[in-house]
Design a protein around this motif. Structure first.
Motif, PDB file in Angstrom:
ATOM      1  N   HIS A 311       0.834  -1.204   0.000  1.00 51.50           N
ATOM      2  CA  HIS A 311       0.000   0.000   0.000  1.00 51.50           C
ATOM      3  C   HIS A 311       0.871   1.258   0.000  1.00 51.50           C
ATOM      4  O   HIS A 311       0.603   2.217  -0.736  1.00 51.50           O
ATOM      5  CB  HIS A 311      -0.930  -0.007   1.216  1.00 51.50           C
ATOM      6  CG  HIS A 311      -1.760   1.225   1.340  1.00 51.50           C
ATOM      7  ND1 HIS A 311      -2.806   1.522   0.491  1.00 51.50           N
ATOM      8  CD2 HIS A 311      -1.674   2.273   2.203  1.00 51.50           C
ATOM      9  CE1 HIS A 311      -3.350   2.678   0.819  1.00 51.50           C
ATOM     10  NE2 HIS A 311      -2.673   3.156   1.871  1.00 51.50           N
ATOM     11  N   ASN A 314       2.451   1.793  -3.451  1.00 49.27           N
ATOM     12  CA  ASN A 314       1.509   2.340  -4.426  1.00 49.27           C
ATOM     13  C   ASN A 314       1.176   3.798  -4.152  1.00 49.27           C
ATOM     14  O   ASN A 314       0.901   4.566  -5.074  1.00 49.27           O
ATOM     15  CB  ASN A 314       0.238   1.493  -4.459  1.00 49.27           C
ATOM     16  CG  ASN A 314       0.440   0.182  -5.194  1.00 49.27           C
ATOM     17  OD1 ASN A 314       1.132   0.119  -6.194  1.00 49.27           O
ATOM     18  ND2 ASN A 314      -0.164  -0.882  -4.684  1.00 49.27           N
ATOM     19  N   ALA A 317       4.207   5.705  -5.596  1.00 50.46           N
ATOM     20  CA  ALA A 317       4.233   5.691  -7.068  1.00 50.46           C
ATOM     21  C   ALA A 317       5.603   6.129  -7.588  1.00 50.46           C
ATOM     22  O   ALA A 317       5.727   7.116  -8.314  1.00 50.46           O
ATOM     23  CB  ALA A 317       3.135   6.588  -7.634  1.00 50.46           C
ATOM     24  N   PRO A 333       1.540  -8.696  -9.079  1.00 51.86           N
ATOM     25  CA  PRO A 333       0.135  -8.326  -9.348  1.00 51.86           C
ATOM     26  C   PRO A 333      -0.420  -7.238  -8.423  1.00 51.86           C
ATOM     27  O   PRO A 333      -1.427  -6.610  -8.744  1.00 51.86           O
ATOM     28  CB  PRO A 333      -0.619  -9.653  -9.141  1.00 51.86           C
ATOM     29  CG  PRO A 333       0.409 -10.718  -9.307  1.00 51.86           C
ATOM     30  CD  PRO A 333       1.676 -10.129  -8.781  1.00 51.86           C
ATOM     31  N   TYR A 334       0.240  -7.006  -7.303  1.00 52.94           N
ATOM     32  CA  TYR A 334      -0.261  -6.036  -6.335  1.00 52.94           C
ATOM     33  C   TYR A 334       0.398  -4.658  -6.491  1.00 52.94           C
ATOM     34  O   TYR A 334       0.054  -3.728  -5.759  1.00 52.94           O
ATOM     35  CB  TYR A 334      -0.036  -6.559  -4.915  1.00 52.94           C
ATOM     36  CG  TYR A 334      -0.663  -7.915  -4.686  1.00 52.94           C
ATOM     37  CD1 TYR A 334      -2.027  -8.038  -4.474  1.00 52.94           C
ATOM     38  CD2 TYR A 334       0.120  -9.075  -4.715  1.00 52.94           C
ATOM     39  CE1 TYR A 334      -2.604  -9.290  -4.293  1.00 52.94           C
ATOM     40  CE2 TYR A 334      -0.456 -10.323  -4.523  1.00 52.94           C
ATOM     41  CZ  TYR A 334      -1.817 -10.423  -4.322  1.00 52.94           C
ATOM     42  OH  TYR A 334      -2.392 -11.657  -4.147  1.00 52.94           O
ATOM     43  N   ILE A 335       1.321  -4.544  -7.411  1.00 56.21           N
ATOM     44  CA  ILE A 335       2.002  -3.262  -7.656  1.00 56.21           C
ATOM     45  C   ILE A 335       1.275  -2.531  -8.780  1.00 56.21           C
ATOM     46  O   ILE A 335       1.253  -2.979  -9.925  1.00 56.21           O
ATOM     47  CB  ILE A 335       3.479  -3.482  -8.018  1.00 56.21           C
ATOM     48  CG1 ILE A 335       4.209  -4.147  -6.848  1.00 56.21           C
ATOM     49  CG2 ILE A 335       4.147  -2.155  -8.379  1.00 56.21           C
ATOM     50  CD1 ILE A 335       5.573  -4.690  -7.199  1.00 56.21           C
ATOM     51  N   LYS A 336       0.667  -1.402  -8.443  1.00 61.23           N
ATOM     52  CA  LYS A 336      -0.133  -0.669  -9.421  1.00 61.23           C
ATOM     53  C   LYS A 336       0.602   0.537 -10.003  1.00 61.23           C
ATOM     54  O   LYS A 336       0.382   0.907 -11.151  1.00 61.23           O
ATOM     55  CB  LYS A 336      -1.434  -0.181  -8.777  1.00 61.23           C
ATOM     56  CG  LYS A 336      -2.353  -1.289  -8.284  1.00 61.23           C
ATOM     57  CD  LYS A 336      -3.749  -0.746  -8.001  1.00 61.23           C
ATOM     58  CE  LYS A 336      -3.737   0.328  -6.941  1.00 61.23           C
ATOM     59  NZ  LYS A 336      -5.098   0.833  -6.632  1.00 61.23           N
ATOM     60  N   HIS A 337       1.457   1.172  -9.209  1.00 62.07           N
ATOM     61  CA  HIS A 337       2.029   2.452  -9.617  1.00 62.07           C
ATOM     62  C   HIS A 337       3.545   2.462  -9.468  1.00 62.07           C
ATOM     63  O   HIS A 337       4.068   2.541  -8.351  1.00 62.07           O
ATOM     64  CB  HIS A 337       1.434   3.595  -8.786  1.00 62.07           C
ATOM     65  CG  HIS A 337      -0.060   3.618  -8.756  1.00 62.07           C
ATOM     66  ND1 HIS A 337      -0.822   3.587  -9.897  1.00 62.07           N
ATOM     67  CD2 HIS A 337      -0.928   3.658  -7.710  1.00 62.07           C
ATOM     68  CE1 HIS A 337      -2.102   3.624  -9.575  1.00 62.07           C
ATOM     69  NE2 HIS A 337      -2.190   3.646  -8.249  1.00 62.07           N
ATOM     70  N   ARG A 369       1.339   7.373 -11.214  1.00 62.98           N
ATOM     71  CA  ARG A 369      -0.068   7.033 -10.980  1.00 62.98           C
ATOM     72  C   ARG A 369      -0.875   7.113 -12.272  1.00 62.98           C
ATOM     73  O   ARG A 369      -1.909   6.451 -12.405  1.00 62.98           O
ATOM     74  CB  ARG A 369      -0.680   7.997  -9.957  1.00 62.98           C
ATOM     75  CG  ARG A 369      -0.138   7.860  -8.552  1.00 62.98           C
ATOM     76  CD  ARG A 369      -0.713   8.934  -7.635  1.00 62.98           C
ATOM     77  NE  ARG A 369      -0.321  10.272  -8.062  1.00 62.98           N
ATOM     78  CZ  ARG A 369      -1.148  11.172  -8.553  1.00 62.98           C
ATOM     79  NH1 ARG A 369      -2.425  10.899  -8.698  1.00 62.98           N
ATOM     80  NH2 ARG A 369      -0.710  12.370  -8.907  1.00 62.98           N
ATOM     81  N   SER A 372       3.342   6.952 -18.121  1.00 68.05           N
ATOM     82  CA  SER A 372       4.277   5.855 -18.410  1.00 68.05           C
ATOM     83  C   SER A 372       5.624   6.412 -18.842  1.00 68.05           C
ATOM     84  O   SER A 372       5.763   7.608 -19.117  1.00 68.05           O
ATOM     85  CB  SER A 372       3.711   4.970 -19.531  1.00 68.05           C
ATOM     86  OG  SER A 372       2.389   4.579 -19.251  1.00 68.05           O
TER      87      SER A 372
END
Length: 421
Positions: A311, A314, A317, A333-337, A369, A372
């Protein structure tokens, strides 16, 4: 480095240097002067700010040949191999045009077209990085950009760094100009007698370059306004303190405003990394820069669980994220940013800076966030294709006309209806 138990939210965001009003006015004056005086303005500013009195802006073949004589011969095959790795990675990003035909004869699609001309800004002085040449030029070439113009501020003797010249020549860049600062951005945007205007400008620079890129945006496209470098290391108790410390310092040495952060579930590791950072700082050539960055923007966060640590990551970021845990792939899979994600002990961040293949031009200051890294997509544009058949328009004309009249645009409605009157 400060050790913190997590309480509330965390952030890497630093106030971006927007420049002073005096700096902005100076940049506007430079841009106007270049628009009016062309090459003469470039010669004037290059002598004034770089101390180089030039008679020509374009780098000659003789200068490139001399660069090959001056550079260490061992580095040339390394640049070639790095370029090949980067090219292979970016070729996988290429998008194709497509067409789709419906039963009623309608053809819809998308045409992908490369930009005609791109300008690449390469910083000079102590920030002269041949790797930046590779990272900015190669995706443009893979996209199919026909013309690439490179600009870089010269030293007082009128020369450009040997590594920059060799890297550009290896890539086949034919337009290399000895000009930097806001004047170089203005030349790329508006053109001069020597430098033709481009469609997009990419590459990092100082505050005057950044302000100039902001001012010319709209006349040309730009990549982004890059902030200071960042690294976050996510680690559990299996990670090695000396390796984490080395990776944190690899970013801290960039800039006094660089950010280096460790997020860990292990209090023992946190303490060991703090000690190891101090030990490794002692003989670091850029010790003063790295120490200033760590004191102001470095931190160690201890979390009660890996879920909480993810958390935090993320929320941060970061530009670069290293995952140094027992099973790093399981956490992906749990890394979003994150701008770039480095998995495992043997994936130290500098591998991505120079050699692996992915681009090292990445979003900073929390912008991962929503954005790219630099890619082939930055150098293409997409045009929609619409070809309706007669039957398709017969089936849709009343619906289209009704929608147009809903918006009060009678001429729109009449335009489609005119085909059948």
């Amino acid at each position: 480095m400060k050790i913190n138990k997590i309480e509330g939210t965390v952030s890497l965001r630093r106030s971006l240097d927007q420049g002073t009003e005096v700096q902005r006015k100076a940049v506007l004056n430079v841009i106007e002067h270049v628009k009016e005086a062309g090459d003469n303005a470039l010669f004037t500013y290059t002598e004034k700010w770089d101390g180089a009195k030039l008679s020509t802006l374009k780098v000659s073949k003789a200068e490139i040949e001399q660069a090959y004589q001056d550079i260490s011969p061992q580095i040339i095959p390394i640049i070639h191999e790095a370029a090949e790795n980067i090219r292979n990675f970016h070729q996988k990003q290429v998008k194709q045009s497509w067409l789709s035909t419906k039963q009623d004869g309608t053809i819809l699609g998308q045409q992908v077209t490369a930009l005609d001309a791109v300008g690449v800004y390469v910083p000079g002085g102590k920030a002269a990085y041949p790797s930046s040449v590779l990272m900015n030029v190669i995706p443009a070439q893979v996209a199919g950009v026909e013309r690439i113009a490179m600009v870089s501020p010269p030293a007082s003797d009128g020369s450009l760094p040997t590594g920059v010249l060799v890297a550009a020549d290896i890539l086949g860049v034919e337009e290399i100009y000895k000009v930097g600062g806001a004047q170089a951005i203005a030349a790329l945007a508006y053109g001069t007698e020597t430098i033709k205007a481009v469609d997009k400008i990419v590459g990092p620079g100082n505050i005057f370059v950044a302000l100039a890129k902001k001012e010319v945006y709209g006349m040309v496209d730009i990549d982004s306004i890059a902030g200071p470098s960042e690294i976050v290391v996510l680690a559990d108790d299996t990670a090695k303190a000396n390796e984490i410390a080395a990776d944190l310092l690899s970013q801290a040495e960039h800039d006094e405003r660089a950010s280096s952060v460790l997020v860990t579930t292990s209090e023992l590791l946190a303490e060991a990394v703090k000690v190891e950072v101090e030990k490794q700082l002692v003989d670091l050539p850029r010790e003063s820069i790295a120490r200033a960055a760590l004191e102001e923007y470095g931190a160690i966060y201890i979390t009660s669980s890996m879920k909480e640590a993810l958390h935090v990551v993320n929320e941060l970021a970061p530009e670069h994220l290293e995952v140094m845990t027992a099973e790093p792939m399981n956490l992906l899979p749990y890394i979003k940013h994150a701008g770039a994600i480095f998995l495992g002990r043997y994936s130290s961040e500098p591998i991505g800076d120079y050699f692996a293949g992915p681009n090292h031009v990445l979003p900073t200051n929390g912008t991962a966030r929503f954005s790219s890294g630099l890619s082939v997509d930055e150098f293409i544009k997409k045009s929609s294709i619409v070809m309706y058949s007669e039957q398709a328009l017969i089936d849709s004309v009343d619906k289209i006309a009704a929608f147009a009249r809903l918006e009060g645009l009678e001429a729109h409605a009449r335009a489609v209806e005119s085909r059948f009157k």
